[in-house]
Design an enzyme around this catalytic site. Structure first.
Site, mmCIF file in Angstrom:
data_model
loop_
_atom_site.group_PDB
_atom_site.id
_atom_site.type_symbol
_atom_site.label_atom_id
_atom_site.label_comp_id
_atom_site.label_asym_id
_atom_site.label_seq_id
_atom_site.Cartn_x
_atom_site.Cartn_y
_atom_site.Cartn_z
ATOM 1 N N HIS A 1 -43.941 -8.930 45.438
ATOM 2 C CA HIS A 1 -44.033 -8.492 44.034
ATOM 3 C C HIS A 1 -45.372 -7.819 43.754
ATOM 4 C CE1 HIS A 1 -40.797 -11.562 42.638
ATOM 5 N NE2 HIS A 1 -40.278 -10.363 42.740
ATOM 6 N N HIS B 1 -37.471 -2.718 46.706
ATOM 7 C CA HIS B 1 -37.745 -4.151 46.577
ATOM 8 C C HIS B 1 -37.635 -4.867 47.927
ATOM 9 C CE1 HIS B 1 -37.780 -8.233 45.133
ATOM 10 N NE2 HIS B 1 -36.609 -8.444 45.722
ATOM 11 N N GLU C 1 -33.438 -22.236 37.658
ATOM 12 C CA GLU C 1 -34.813 -21.854 37.957
ATOM 13 C C GLU C 1 -35.793 -23.013 37.941
ATOM 14 O OE1 GLU C 1 -36.968 -18.447 38.722
ATOM 15 O OE2 GLU C 1 -35.253 -18.015 37.435
ATOM 16 N N ARG D 1 -19.937 -11.774 21.651
ATOM 17 C CA ARG D 1 -20.488 -13.077 22.074
ATOM 18 C C ARG D 1 -20.044 -13.499 23.463
ATOM 19 N NH1 ARG D 1 -19.380 -13.894 16.751
ATOM 20 N NH2 ARG D 1 -21.256 -13.740 15.477
ATOM 21 N N ARG E 1 -34.856 -23.364 43.556
ATOM 22 C CA ARG E 1 -34.639 -21.915 43.510
ATOM 23 C C ARG E 1 -35.875 -21.139 43.979
ATOM 24 N NH1 ARG E 1 -30.398 -19.134 39.409
ATOM 25 N NH2 ARG E 1 -30.624 -17.028 40.169
ATOM 26 N N LYS F 1 -27.589 -14.216 36.880
ATOM 27 C CA LYS F 1 -28.720 -13.682 36.108
ATOM 28 C C LYS F 1 -28.443 -12.235 35.739
ATOM 29 C CE LYS F 1 -32.852 -15.857 38.042
ATOM 30 N NZ LYS F 1 -34.148 -15.475 38.619
ATOM 31 N N GLU G 1 -33.707 -9.089 52.827
ATOM 32 C CA GLU G 1 -33.295 -10.263 52.032
ATOM 33 C C GLU G 1 -32.392 -11.191 52.852
ATOM 34 O OE1 GLU G 1 -34.319 -11.261 49.043
ATOM 35 O OE2 GLU G 1 -34.936 -9.480 47.904
ATOM 36 N N LYS H 1 -27.652 -18.346 49.259
ATOM 37 C CA LYS H 1 -27.973 -18.115 47.846
ATOM 38 C C LYS H 1 -27.108 -19.012 46.954
ATOM 39 C CE LYS H 1 -29.228 -15.618 44.000
ATOM 40 N NZ LYS H 1 -29.693 -14.407 43.346
#
Ligand code: NAD
Ligand code: ZN
Length: 358
Positions: A250, A263, A235, A119, A239, A141, A183, A225
């Site tokens: 994408h 990417h 989100e 957990r 963001r 994330k 990026e 960031k």
């Protein structure tokens, strides 16, 4: 060593500097004090850096290494299960701590494993690609891919510490380094005009791997960031600005079945398209668009993918972030400042997309 504090619940530091791997063990032990460390790494990165990381613990605490195959294909539920079984086999318990040593693939997979093992146990991120240092390792994330799509299963699990050692970037393939720079340019374009100017000015030094120049831009990008995710942990609206260049990006990745473009490269092409869209939508001044395009191309080559316009437009409409099938675009009204538009005419999208495909 530069330190950026990420003000999330719980908050944590991102350390950026030369040769940090040598002191990683001591720093991690002081902060976490686990009874065992579980280093999750890829074959390539493990060969290069696992020994150095283990040595930095100087034998005070047991350290086990779990190696997984390289590449995006390893980021799947079966591999997640295997990593968890390995944790159990090495005797990991709730006092153990995971260390993700690798690129974004390792960070996402190891972070996920840490978030669900018993957990949830702590994770420390040691990102070894530029993309992971400025993006994937920050914000908590985690994810794995399903056959149905990328990152469809995941959790939020903030790391206890992020260590970005600029020295490990020396062995990163040049193409991966360039992909990360797109990026970084993005971070400057949306929120930090000074960072954008550094990217314009220092291209030669950065592409040559100059560590002082790298540390400067990585620190600034991490701040962007960190500030954005802290202001908007889950989100919602803010963001979204991190998606500058990502709408078309994408779509290009999907249209090429994630095989041809990295990417970051897709984001580079997407920023060029977004600059054009911004001009045609009356949001972006010509001079701003020209700077974005020139700066992006300075970190090229950026080959245009051979895909049909139809496949790009279909992918745009299918993008999970598009709502009511009208894609949302993050546009620049100045360097360092964004506007979000949902009403971009189809003809404008088409003409910008045409300019980034072969
Ligand atoms: N969690 C997030 O917020 C977030 C954000 C952005 C991207 N991501 C994820 O990150 C992943 C992409 O990450 P990536 O671009 O780091 O790719 P990656 O993890 O696949 O690494 C790229 C390649 O570089 C190699 N490598 C890594 N570090 C190296 C080093 N120092 N020296 C030599 N080789 C090295 C790896 O073995 C790999 O082959 C994607 O799965 C994406 O979904 C997650
Ligand atoms: Zn991205």
């Amino acid at each position: 060593v530069k330190t950026v504090r990420v003000q999330l619940q719980p908050s944590y530091d991102v350390l950026i500097g030369k040769g940090l791997l040598a002191s990683a063990g001591r720093r991690i032990e002081r902060l976490v004090g686990a009874s065992r460390y579980l280093v999750v790494t890829s074959r390539t990165v493990g060969k290069l850096y696992a020994d150095q990381l283990i040595a930095s613990f100087e034998g005070r605490t047991p350290v086990s290494v779990i190696g997984i195959p390289d590449g995006e294909r390893a980021k799947n539920p079966a591999m997640l299960a295997r990593v968890l079984e390995q944790f159990a086999k090495t005797g990991a318990d709730r006092k153990s701590c995971v260390i993700a040593l690798g690129g974004g693939v390792i960070g996402d997979l190891a972070g996920f494993a840490a978030s669900v093992y018993m957990r949830g146990i702590p994770v420390v991120q040691i990102p070894t690609t530029l993309l992971a240092q400025v993006d994937a390792a920050i914000g908590g994330k985690t994810a794995v891919n399903l056959a149905a799509g990328k990152n469809l299963v995941g959790t939020f699990h903030q790391p206890r510490l992020v260590i970005a050692d600029t020295s490990v970037l020396q062995t990163l393939p040049q193409r991966e380094l360039r992909a990360g720079f797109f990026e970084v340019i993005k971070c400057g374009a949306i929120r930090d005009a000074a960072l954008f100017r550094l990217m314009e000015r220092d291209a030669t030094r950065l592409l040559a791997g100059n560590e002082a120049a790298l540390a400067r831009v990585i620190t600034a990008a991490v701040k962007v960031k960190a500030n954005v995710v802290a202001a908007d942990e889950r989100e919602s609206d803010l963001r979204r600005i991190l998606n500058f260049g990502h709408t078309i990006g994408h779509a290009l990745e999907a249209a090429t079945a994630y095989c041809t473009l990295l990417h970051g490269e897709a984001v580079g092409l997407g920023m060029i398209a977004a600059a054009e869209i911004g001009v045609n939508a009356g949001v972006t001044p010509e001079a701003v668009a020209e700077r974005v395009i020139a700066c992006t191309l300075a970190y090229g080559p950026l080959p245009k993918p051979r895909v049909t316009m139809g496949s790009v437009l279909r992918a745009l409409v299918l993008d999970k972030k598009a709502q009511d099938s009208t894609p949302r675009f993050v546009l620049l009204n100045a360097i360092g400042s964004t506007v979000i538009r949902k009403d971009v005419p189809g003809a404008v999208i088409k003409s910008a997309s045409r300019s980034v495909v072969a």
